[in-house]
Write a protein that holds these residues in place. Sequence first.
Motif, PDB file in Angstrom:
ATOM      1  N   TYR A 104     -11.930 -42.324   6.021  1.00  0.00           N
ATOM      2  CA  TYR A 104     -11.653 -42.771   7.388  1.00  0.00           C
ATOM      3  C   TYR A 104     -12.689 -42.211   8.354  1.00  0.00           C
ATOM      4  O   TYR A 104     -13.236 -41.124   8.128  1.00  0.00           O
ATOM      5  N   MET A 105     -12.957 -42.956   9.411  1.00  0.00           N
ATOM      6  CA  MET A 105     -13.802 -42.477  10.501  1.00  0.00           C
ATOM      7  C   MET A 105     -13.022 -42.584  11.799  1.00  0.00           C
ATOM      8  O   MET A 105     -12.310 -43.567  12.012  1.00  0.00           O
ATOM      9  N   ASN A 106     -13.189 -41.572  12.659  1.00  0.00           N
ATOM     10  CA  ASN A 106     -12.777 -41.745  14.050  1.00  0.00           C
ATOM     11  C   ASN A 106     -14.024 -42.146  14.825  1.00  0.00           C
ATOM     12  O   ASN A 106     -15.106 -42.334  14.244  1.00  0.00           O
ATOM     13  N   GLU A 107     -13.871 -42.281  16.112  1.00  0.00           N
ATOM     14  CA  GLU A 107     -14.969 -42.735  16.958  1.00  0.00           C
ATOM     15  C   GLU A 107     -16.200 -41.846  16.809  1.00  0.00           C
ATOM     16  O   GLU A 107     -17.332 -42.340  16.680  1.00  0.00           O
ATOM     17  N   GLU A 108     -15.977 -40.537  16.787  1.00  0.00           N
ATOM     18  CA  GLU A 108     -17.117 -39.614  16.709  1.00  0.00           C
ATOM     19  C   GLU A 108     -17.809 -39.704  15.349  1.00  0.00           C
ATOM     20  O   GLU A 108     -19.036 -39.680  15.260  1.00  0.00           O
ATOM     21  N   ALA A 109     -17.035 -39.789  14.289  1.00  0.00           N
ATOM     22  CA  ALA A 109     -17.623 -39.892  12.947  1.00  0.00           C
ATOM     23  C   ALA A 109     -18.463 -41.160  12.831  1.00  0.00           C
ATOM     24  O   ALA A 109     -19.569 -41.144  12.268  1.00  0.00           O
ATOM     25  N   LEU A 110     -17.960 -42.252  13.394  1.00  0.00           N
ATOM     26  CA  LEU A 110     -18.699 -43.517  13.345  1.00  0.00           C
ATOM     27  C   LEU A 110     -19.983 -43.419  14.168  1.00  0.00           C
ATOM     28  O   LEU A 110     -21.063 -43.815  13.715  1.00  0.00           O
ATOM     29  N   ALA A 111     -19.874 -42.856  15.375  1.00  0.00           N
ATOM     30  CA  ALA A 111     -21.061 -42.717  16.233  1.00  0.00           C
ATOM     31  C   ALA A 111     -22.111 -41.829  15.566  1.00  0.00           C
ATOM     32  O   ALA A 111     -23.303 -42.148  15.552  1.00  0.00           O
ATOM     33  N   ARG A 112     -21.682 -40.719  14.979  1.00  0.00           N
ATOM     34  CA  ARG A 112     -22.651 -39.817  14.336  1.00  0.00           C
ATOM     35  C   ARG A 112     -23.286 -40.448  13.112  1.00  0.00           C
ATOM     36  O   ARG A 112     -24.459 -40.217  12.816  1.00  0.00           O
ATOM     37  N   THR A 113     -22.488 -41.203  12.367  1.00  0.00           N
ATOM     38  CA  THR A 113     -23.027 -41.902  11.191  1.00  0.00           C
ATOM     39  C   THR A 113     -24.116 -42.878  11.624  1.00  0.00           C
ATOM     40  O   THR A 113     -25.192 -42.937  11.010  1.00  0.00           O
ATOM     41  N   ILE A 114     -23.852 -43.619  12.673  1.00  0.00           N
ATOM     42  CA  ILE A 114     -24.828 -44.605  13.165  1.00  0.00           C
ATOM     43  C   ILE A 114     -26.086 -43.898  13.683  1.00  0.00           C
ATOM     44  O   ILE A 114     -27.208 -44.287  13.360  1.00  0.00           O
ATOM     45  N   GLU A 115     -25.902 -42.825  14.461  1.00  0.00           N
ATOM     46  CA  GLU A 115     -27.048 -42.124  15.050  1.00  0.00           C
ATOM     47  C   GLU A 115     -27.927 -41.461  13.996  1.00  0.00           C
ATOM     48  O   GLU A 115     -29.141 -41.516  14.062  1.00  0.00           O
ATOM     49  N   THR A 116     -27.273 -40.800  13.029  1.00  0.00           N
ATOM     50  CA  THR A 116     -28.027 -39.960  12.087  1.00  0.00           C
ATOM     51  C   THR A 116     -28.358 -40.673  10.779  1.00  0.00           C
ATOM     52  O   THR A 116     -29.235 -40.224  10.042  1.00  0.00           O
ATOM     53  N   GLY A 117     -27.641 -41.748  10.459  1.00  0.00           N
ATOM     54  CA  GLY A 117     -27.836 -42.390   9.159  1.00  0.00           C
ATOM     55  C   GLY A 117     -27.258 -41.581   8.011  1.00  0.00           C
ATOM     56  O   GLY A 117     -27.493 -41.901   6.840  1.00  0.00           O
ATOM     57  N   GLU A 118     -26.482 -40.542   8.321  1.00  0.00           N
ATOM     58  CA  GLU A 118     -25.796 -39.739   7.299  1.00  0.00           C
ATOM     59  C   GLU A 118     -24.285 -39.958   7.477  1.00  0.00           C
ATOM     60  O   GLU A 118     -23.785 -39.879   8.610  1.00  0.00           O
ATOM     61  N   ALA A 119     -23.577 -40.190   6.362  1.00  0.00           N
ATOM     62  CA  ALA A 119     -22.146 -40.509   6.463  1.00  0.00           C
ATOM     63  C   ALA A 119     -21.333 -39.319   6.980  1.00  0.00           C
ATOM     64  O   ALA A 119     -21.420 -38.213   6.433  1.00  0.00           O
ATOM     65  N   HIS A 120     -20.583 -39.577   8.040  1.00  0.00           N
ATOM     66  CA  HIS A 120     -19.613 -38.612   8.579  1.00  0.00           C
ATOM     67  C   HIS A 120     -18.242 -39.269   8.509  1.00  0.00           C
ATOM     68  O   HIS A 120     -18.112 -40.471   8.774  1.00  0.00           O
ATOM     69  N   TYR A 121     -17.228 -38.491   8.192  1.00  0.00           N
ATOM     70  CA  TYR A 121     -15.868 -39.016   8.105  1.00  0.00           C
ATOM     71  C   TYR A 121     -14.925 -38.121   8.898  1.00  0.00           C
ATOM     72  O   TYR A 121     -15.286 -37.013   9.297  1.00  0.00           O
ATOM     73  N   TRP A 122     -13.703 -38.621   9.081  1.00  0.00           N
ATOM     74  CA  TRP A 122     -12.630 -37.808   9.653  1.00  0.00           C
ATOM     75  C   TRP A 122     -11.715 -37.422   8.497  1.00  0.00           C
ATOM     76  O   TRP A 122     -11.200 -38.285   7.797  1.00  0.00           O
ATOM     77  N   SER A 123     -11.567 -36.130   8.282  1.00  0.00           N
ATOM     78  CA  SER A 123     -10.659 -35.673   7.231  1.00  0.00           C
ATOM     79  C   SER A 123      -9.249 -35.633   7.786  1.00  0.00           C
ATOM     80  O   SER A 123      -8.945 -34.841   8.687  1.00  0.00           O
ATOM     81  N   ARG A 124      -8.379 -36.497   7.229  1.00  0.00           N
ATOM     82  CA  ARG A 124      -6.994 -36.509   7.698  1.00  0.00           C
ATOM     83  C   ARG A 124      -6.258 -35.256   7.237  1.00  0.00           C
ATOM     84  O   ARG A 124      -5.425 -34.719   7.956  1.00  0.00           O
ATOM     85  N   SER A 125      -6.584 -34.763   6.036  1.00  0.00           N
ATOM     86  CA  SER A 125      -5.871 -33.578   5.538  1.00  0.00           C
ATOM     87  C   SER A 125      -6.296 -32.318   6.288  1.00  0.00           C
ATOM     88  O   SER A 125      -5.480 -31.450   6.568  1.00  0.00           O
TER      89      SER A 125
END
Lengths: 165, 165
Positions: free
Chosen positions: B49-70
């Motif tokens: 899953y991604m939240n808004e920040e994870a999606l924005a960072r993934t787009i900016e950096t080209g490195e996958a960021h996710y939101w850890s629900r656990s």
Amino acid sequence: MSNSARFPAPKSKSESEEGTVFAPQFDAEGLLPVVATSAKTGEVLMLAYMNEEALARTIETGEAHYWSRSRGRLWRKGEESGNSQRVVELRTDCDQDAIWLKVETAGAEAACHTGRRSCFYRMIPVGAASAGGMSLSFVEAERQFDPEAAYRHADAAKGTLKSSE
Amino acid sequence: MSNSARFPAPKSKSESEEGTVFAPQFDAEGLLPVVATSAKTGEVLMLAYMNEEALARTIETGEAHYWSRSRGRLWRKGEESGNSQRVVELRTDCDQDAIWLKVETAGAEAACHTGRRSCFYRMIPVGAASAGGMSLSFVEAERQFDPEAAYRHADAAKGTLKSSE
């Protein structure tokens, strides 16, 4: 929503990850996310959801069934469009809260209600390329069928054609 | 949770499906499901899953960021295991409420915290084969790294090694 009826209750972390008991973890709404890929090309076709009944019917029949969140009902893929999905392989993930289906599509090779092969027909630039903005580009976006005609036909066949159509 | 800060608000159905404005639809928890596939083999590696920040960072950096629900926090994939994911392509789906990443994995070719290449390392029989029961079979389940060693090393490096280890 309980999943005790058709599947065992979720197990401990180690049993869930390393065991052979299928004990899927549905979310608070009783749903699991499902990725469907083409058994032929490997491409991701769609991301949808299953509730307990959709998962059980998919396993029993080998035909993909989903839970439509927008329509609030069980849905056999292709029941209107004719593009049903035969499940070639069904997998679950480490914590058993997601499903991966490899499918063969009947009829037009189209999983998307817009008539396209895949629902993922637009790309967002990433990394250095994202500096130019976040405009979507269409990729592999040719329609395999005319959605208006396909769904109008289905509505007419069921006698639910709206009078405005 | 609002997504107005970094992305436009979701558009009408037709604009969302046929437009070029990226206006992702986050769910009630502010999250989007994300399918990551291997850019090399096409196999599904994980669903996260991604939240808004994870999606924005993934787009900016080209490195996958996710939101850890656990863990309830943003997470750059590979920050502990070393198996970071370079995004080769990022797509969204028809209604812009899901993301598909094609990734190249650094380090051990492993996306799963259990050390396996994919999180989807178990299969469930379907159709006629399901009559024999729903026991899971392991497929392509070889570990690419030892998860205990990898995460213990990461904990030690951060000074958060538990005294029992």
